[in-house]
Design a protein around this motif. Structure first.
Motif, PDB file in Angstrom:
ATOM      1  N   LEU A 148     -18.033 -11.175  -7.142  1.00  0.00           N
ATOM      2  CA  LEU A 148     -16.898 -10.512  -6.505  1.00  0.00           C
ATOM      3  C   LEU A 148     -16.804  -9.068  -6.976  1.00  0.00           C
ATOM      4  O   LEU A 148     -16.868  -8.780  -8.170  1.00  0.00           O
ATOM      5  N   CYS A 149     -16.630  -8.167  -6.035  1.00  0.00           N
ATOM      6  CA  CYS A 149     -16.409  -6.760  -6.370  1.00  0.00           C
ATOM      7  C   CYS A 149     -15.138  -6.651  -7.196  1.00  0.00           C
ATOM      8  O   CYS A 149     -14.119  -7.279  -6.883  1.00  0.00           O
ATOM      9  N   THR A 150     -15.169  -5.845  -8.240  1.00  0.00           N
ATOM     10  CA  THR A 150     -14.001  -5.739  -9.120  1.00  0.00           C
ATOM     11  C   THR A 150     -12.969  -4.742  -8.629  1.00  0.00           C
ATOM     12  O   THR A 150     -11.890  -4.631  -9.219  1.00  0.00           O
ATOM     13  N   ALA A 151     -13.270  -3.996  -7.577  1.00  0.00           N
ATOM     14  CA  ALA A 151     -12.281  -3.053  -7.039  1.00  0.00           C
ATOM     15  C   ALA A 151     -11.064  -3.830  -6.531  1.00  0.00           C
ATOM     16  O   ALA A 151     -11.191  -4.836  -5.839  1.00  0.00           O
ATOM     17  N   LYS A 152      -9.893  -3.365  -6.881  1.00  0.00           N
ATOM     18  CA  LYS A 152      -8.676  -4.012  -6.408  1.00  0.00           C
ATOM     19  C   LYS A 152      -8.549  -3.870  -4.891  1.00  0.00           C
ATOM     20  O   LYS A 152      -9.108  -2.962  -4.284  1.00  0.00           O
ATOM     21  N   SER A 153      -7.779  -4.758  -4.314  1.00  0.00           N
ATOM     22  CA  SER A 153      -7.538  -4.718  -2.874  1.00  0.00           C
ATOM     23  C   SER A 153      -6.578  -3.575  -2.547  1.00  0.00           C
ATOM     24  O   SER A 153      -5.872  -3.058  -3.420  1.00  0.00           O
ATOM     25  N   PRO A 154      -6.505  -3.172  -1.279  1.00  0.00           N
ATOM     26  CA  PRO A 154      -5.538  -2.135  -0.890  1.00  0.00           C
ATOM     27  C   PRO A 154      -4.100  -2.494  -1.258  1.00  0.00           C
ATOM     28  O   PRO A 154      -3.337  -1.623  -1.678  1.00  0.00           O
ATOM     29  N   GLN A 155      -3.730  -3.763  -1.126  1.00  0.00           N
ATOM     30  CA  GLN A 155      -2.355  -4.148  -1.476  1.00  0.00           C
ATOM     31  C   GLN A 155      -2.083  -3.934  -2.963  1.00  0.00           C
ATOM     32  O   GLN A 155      -1.032  -3.416  -3.345  1.00  0.00           O
ATOM     33  N   GLN A 156      -3.029  -4.319  -3.798  1.00  0.00           N
ATOM     34  CA  GLN A 156      -2.836  -4.149  -5.235  1.00  0.00           C
ATOM     35  C   GLN A 156      -2.784  -2.669  -5.617  1.00  0.00           C
ATOM     36  O   GLN A 156      -1.964  -2.258  -6.449  1.00  0.00           O
ATOM     37  N   ILE A 157      -3.659  -1.866  -5.027  1.00  0.00           N
ATOM     38  CA  ILE A 157      -3.683  -0.441  -5.344  1.00  0.00           C
ATOM     39  C   ILE A 157      -2.412   0.229  -4.835  1.00  0.00           C
ATOM     40  O   ILE A 157      -1.840   1.111  -5.502  1.00  0.00           O
ATOM     41  N   MET A 158      -1.936  -0.185  -3.660  1.00  0.00           N
ATOM     42  CA  MET A 158      -0.688   0.389  -3.152  1.00  0.00           C
ATOM     43  C   MET A 158       0.459   0.076  -4.094  1.00  0.00           C
ATOM     44  O   MET A 158       1.353   0.904  -4.299  1.00  0.00           O
ATOM     45  N   GLY A 159       0.447  -1.106  -4.679  1.00  0.00           N
ATOM     46  CA  GLY A 159       1.471  -1.454  -5.658  1.00  0.00           C
ATOM     47  C   GLY A 159       1.466  -0.501  -6.832  1.00  0.00           C
ATOM     48  O   GLY A 159       2.523  -0.056  -7.305  1.00  0.00           O
ATOM     49  N   SER A 160       0.269  -0.155  -7.313  1.00  0.00           N
ATOM     50  CA  SER A 160       0.158   0.794  -8.424  1.00  0.00           C
ATOM     51  C   SER A 160       0.598   2.191  -8.007  1.00  0.00           C
ATOM     52  O   SER A 160       1.270   2.898  -8.768  1.00  0.00           O
ATOM     53  N   LEU A 161       0.226   2.590  -6.796  1.00  0.00           N
ATOM     54  CA  LEU A 161       0.620   3.912  -6.312  1.00  0.00           C
ATOM     55  C   LEU A 161       2.140   4.037  -6.222  1.00  0.00           C
ATOM     56  O   LEU A 161       2.720   5.049  -6.637  1.00  0.00           O
ATOM     57  N   VAL A 162       2.785   3.007  -5.700  1.00  0.00           N
ATOM     58  CA  VAL A 162       4.240   3.067  -5.514  1.00  0.00           C
ATOM     59  C   VAL A 162       4.977   2.917  -6.840  1.00  0.00           C
ATOM     60  O   VAL A 162       5.889   3.689  -7.150  1.00  0.00           O
ATOM     61  N   LYS A 163       4.580   1.923  -7.640  1.00  0.00           N
ATOM     62  CA  LYS A 163       5.318   1.625  -8.868  1.00  0.00           C
ATOM     63  C   LYS A 163       4.963   2.553 -10.029  1.00  0.00           C
ATOM     64  O   LYS A 163       5.698   2.617 -11.017  1.00  0.00           O
ATOM     65  N   ASP A 164       3.837   3.245  -9.940  1.00  0.00           N
ATOM     66  CA  ASP A 164       3.454   4.149 -11.022  1.00  0.00           C
ATOM     67  C   ASP A 164       3.511   5.605 -10.553  1.00  0.00           C
ATOM     68  O   ASP A 164       4.387   6.367 -10.949  1.00  0.00           O
ATOM     69  N   TYR A 165       2.601   6.001  -9.676  1.00  0.00           N
ATOM     70  CA  TYR A 165       2.529   7.403  -9.261  1.00  0.00           C
ATOM     71  C   TYR A 165       3.815   7.862  -8.567  1.00  0.00           C
ATOM     72  O   TYR A 165       4.449   8.850  -8.977  1.00  0.00           O
ATOM     73  N   PHE A 166       4.210   7.156  -7.522  1.00  0.00           N
ATOM     74  CA  PHE A 166       5.391   7.566  -6.760  1.00  0.00           C
ATOM     75  C   PHE A 166       6.655   7.457  -7.606  1.00  0.00           C
ATOM     76  O   PHE A 166       7.533   8.330  -7.533  1.00  0.00           O
ATOM     77  N   ALA A 167       6.750   6.401  -8.417  1.00  0.00           N
ATOM     78  CA  ALA A 167       7.932   6.223  -9.273  1.00  0.00           C
ATOM     79  C   ALA A 167       8.105   7.406 -10.216  1.00  0.00           C
ATOM     80  O   ALA A 167       9.220   7.924 -10.395  1.00  0.00           O
ATOM     81  N   ARG A 168       7.007   7.858 -10.828  1.00  0.00           N
ATOM     82  CA  ARG A 168       7.094   8.989 -11.749  1.00  0.00           C
ATOM     83  C   ARG A 168       7.479  10.273 -11.019  1.00  0.00           C
ATOM     84  O   ARG A 168       8.225  11.097 -11.547  1.00  0.00           O
ATOM     85  N   ARG A 169       6.972  10.444  -9.795  1.00  0.00           N
ATOM     86  CA  ARG A 169       7.346  11.638  -9.012  1.00  0.00           C
ATOM     87  C   ARG A 169       8.841  11.648  -8.692  1.00  0.00           C
ATOM     88  O   ARG A 169       9.456  12.710  -8.573  1.00  0.00           O
ATOM     89  N   GLN A 170       9.417  10.453  -8.536  1.00  0.00           N
ATOM     90  CA  GLN A 170      10.831  10.339  -8.193  1.00  0.00           C
ATOM     91  C   GLN A 170      11.723  10.134  -9.422  1.00  0.00           C
ATOM     92  O   GLN A 170      12.924   9.887  -9.284  1.00  0.00           O
ATOM     93  N   ASN A 171      11.114  10.214 -10.618  1.00  0.00           N
ATOM     94  CA  ASN A 171      11.855   9.983 -11.872  1.00  0.00           C
ATOM     95  C   ASN A 171      12.524   8.616 -11.894  1.00  0.00           C
ATOM     96  O   ASN A 171      13.688   8.463 -12.286  1.00  0.00           O
ATOM     97  N   LEU A 172      11.782   7.621 -11.471  1.00  0.00           N
ATOM     98  CA  LEU A 172      12.269   6.243 -11.443  1.00  0.00           C
ATOM     99  C   LEU A 172      11.403   5.379 -12.348  1.00  0.00           C
ATOM    100  O   LEU A 172      10.216   5.650 -12.554  1.00  0.00           O
ATOM    101  N   SER A 173      11.989   4.315 -12.875  1.00  0.00           N
ATOM    102  CA  SER A 173      11.187   3.318 -13.564  1.00  0.00           C
ATOM    103  C   SER A 173      10.645   2.344 -12.523  1.00  0.00           C
ATOM    104  O   SER A 173      11.241   2.189 -11.451  1.00  0.00           O
ATOM    105  N   PRO A 174       9.528   1.660 -12.796  1.00  0.00           N
ATOM    106  CA  PRO A 174       8.997   0.693 -11.813  1.00  0.00           C
ATOM    107  C   PRO A 174      10.013  -0.364 -11.423  1.00  0.00           C
ATOM    108  O   PRO A 174      10.061  -0.782 -10.258  1.00  0.00           O
ATOM    109  N   ASP A 175      10.864  -0.778 -12.356  1.00  0.00           N
ATOM    110  CA  ASP A 175      11.843  -1.829 -12.069  1.00  0.00           C
ATOM    111  C   ASP A 175      12.946  -1.364 -11.126  1.00  0.00           C
ATOM    112  O   ASP A 175      13.669  -2.190 -10.570  1.00  0.00           O
TER     113      ASP A 175
END
Length: 456
Positions: A191-218
């Motif tokens: 199995l390819c170890t690259a995460k799926s688009p859904q998993q990567i989108m989760g990281s983008l929203v909860k990490d990258y986007f959250a930090r841009r908006q000064n929000l915690s992931p929760d």
């Protein structure tokens, strides 16, 4: 799509009625949540039938059955209602990410172009109280690019005598769950170890986007809209917490059909709105897709990249050769009568079976296989391309295929946004953060089911 296999043990959360196809996960919801949900619409409890989901029998534990039951519209409405009632300091920021394969379904249902359908969908969700609506294409960009690099690396390892091929795609959650829980070794190392688009989108929203908006992931409640029910299970396997974020990337997954049901039952006046971007700018980006007939096109993009990277061959149009049926096709790169690369696309479990049996015997002729659980690909997910009696809606599928084909194709290598994110978010394309944010590890080191226990 039928789920016709069974494994050694019965899942404790499934009951059988007239037949296996009617077995389902069905867990009672707390009374308070039911009252809250009524403030919006009276919707039937979400159920995952064995005919809908390939991850059946021992693939789903009792605890997971409870969690899957919560992946429904009631949970979505619960958060919307809490935002209306509770103190603003306790409000959740609601973000919805829509899979590109869901957009043709909305376009067909609304008799609109993909762009206009996305605007209507976005406007409706925001009228409910959603703050941001994204499309997951950019996450698929990352997944494909990482898959390309991994294939080239595996090819070199294989050339040195290490059994690293064929590489099997890992974007389809039903297939991955089955490989992990039932097949085990020797399949999971492929199995390819690259995460799926859904998993990567989760990281983008909860990490990258959250930090841009000064929000915690929760503080973010992230909803995925997807074509199939298996995406609900995928949200449960995400390997969080991690150093990048402390909460699950997708808090709730709704199918395209569930969203349309909500829209059809609503009497809210909708004003169209442009889809948001993760970058915070107001410029509406053109809808685009990857070069796949009904999916994200991993085979095509990896094939072209490998041909150029390994053999300095430029590949334009990719020619498919149909084998057993239209869902089992082959692509080859040949030079001077020698086959340099042999790729395959195997959609549906009967075609997957043939690939796995040859792999287990050490007789796989392929370097790479794009594996999708749904016959017909992602557009044919059971969460959207179905008639009211649960059968495949072939006319709707043909319409969606035509709509999807008309969306402009953009190779992930040409996305300036992705290159910016590699630097800004991950400190470069080769940094240690890339491995953590964009790659995963798989279960399945235990004992797989015996072949006679699996009935296809």
């Amino acid at each position: 799509m039928k789920c016709e296999h069974c494994t050694r043990k019965e899942c404790s959360k499934k009951t059988k009625t007239d037949g296996q196809e009617n077995a389902s996960v069905d867990v009672r919801r707390p009374a308070q949540e039911k009252r809250e949900a009524r403030e919006f619409h009276k919707l039937a409890d979400a159920r995952i039938f064995l005919s809908d989901c390939l991850a059946c029998d021992s693939c789903v534990t009792a605890e997971e059955g409870v969690q899957v039951s919560q992946q429904n519209a009631k949970d979505f409405f619960r958060v919307l209602n809490l935002n209306k009632k509770c103190d603003t300091s306790e409000h959740k920021v609601l973000a919805v990410s829509v899979c590109p394969q869901s957009l043709p379904y909305f376009a067909a249902k609304f008799s609109l172009s993909v762009t206009d359908a996305s605007r209507r969908l976005c406007g409706f969700l925001k009228s409910l109280g959603v703050h941001y609506v994204f499309v997951t294409t950019i996450a698929a960009d990352f997944s494909i690019l990482e898959s390309q690099k991994e294939f080239v690396r595996r090819y070199h390892q294989h050339s040195r005598g290490e059994p690293a091929l064929p590489m099997l795609t890992s974007a389809c959650p039903g297939w991955v769950r089955y490989a992990e829980r039932v097949l085990g070794h020797p399949v999971t190392p492929h199995l390819c170890t690259a995460k799926s688009p859904q998993q990567i989108m989760g990281s983008l929203v909860k990490d990258y986007f959250a930090r841009r908006q000064n929000l915690s992931p929760d503080q973010i409640f992230h909803v995925i809209v997807a074509p199939c029910y298996d995406k609900k299970l995928e949200a449960l396997r995400e390997d969080f917490p991690s150093a990048l974020q402390s909460s699950r990337g997708a808090d709730c997954v709704l199918t395209s059909g569930e969203i349309v049901q909500i829209m059809e039952q609503s009497d809210i006046s909708v004003k169209e709105a442009a889809v948001d971007t993760l970058f915070g700018d107001w410029k509406e980006e053109e809808m685009r897709r990857h070069d796949g007939a009904s999916s994200d096109g991993y085979l095509v993009h990896i094939f072209r990249h490998a041909a150029k990277e390994l053999f300095n061959e430029d590949v334009g149009e990719v020619t498919y050769r149909t084998l057993r049926n239209k869902d089992f096709q082959e692509v080859t790169l040949e030079k001077n009568g020698e086959v340099l690369l042999r790729f395959a696309a195997a959609y549906g479990f009967r075609n997957i079976q043939n690939v796995i049996l040859k792999l287990k015997k050490g007789k796989s002729p392929y370097h790479f296989v794009e594996v999708l659980a749904c016959a017909g690909g992602c557009l044919n997910g059971r969460g959207q391309a179905q008639t009211e009696d649960g059968h495949a809606n072939k006319a709707l599928l043909r319409q969606m295929e035509g709509i999807y084909a008309d969306i402009p194709v953009q190779p992930p290598e040409t996305s300036t946004r992705v290159q910016e994110l590699y630097q800004e978010w991950l400190d470069g394309a080769d940094s240690p953060r890339v491995q953590e944010a964009l790659h995963t590890v798989y279960q399945g080191s235990g004992h797989p089911a015996n072949s006679q226990d699996i009935k296809w």
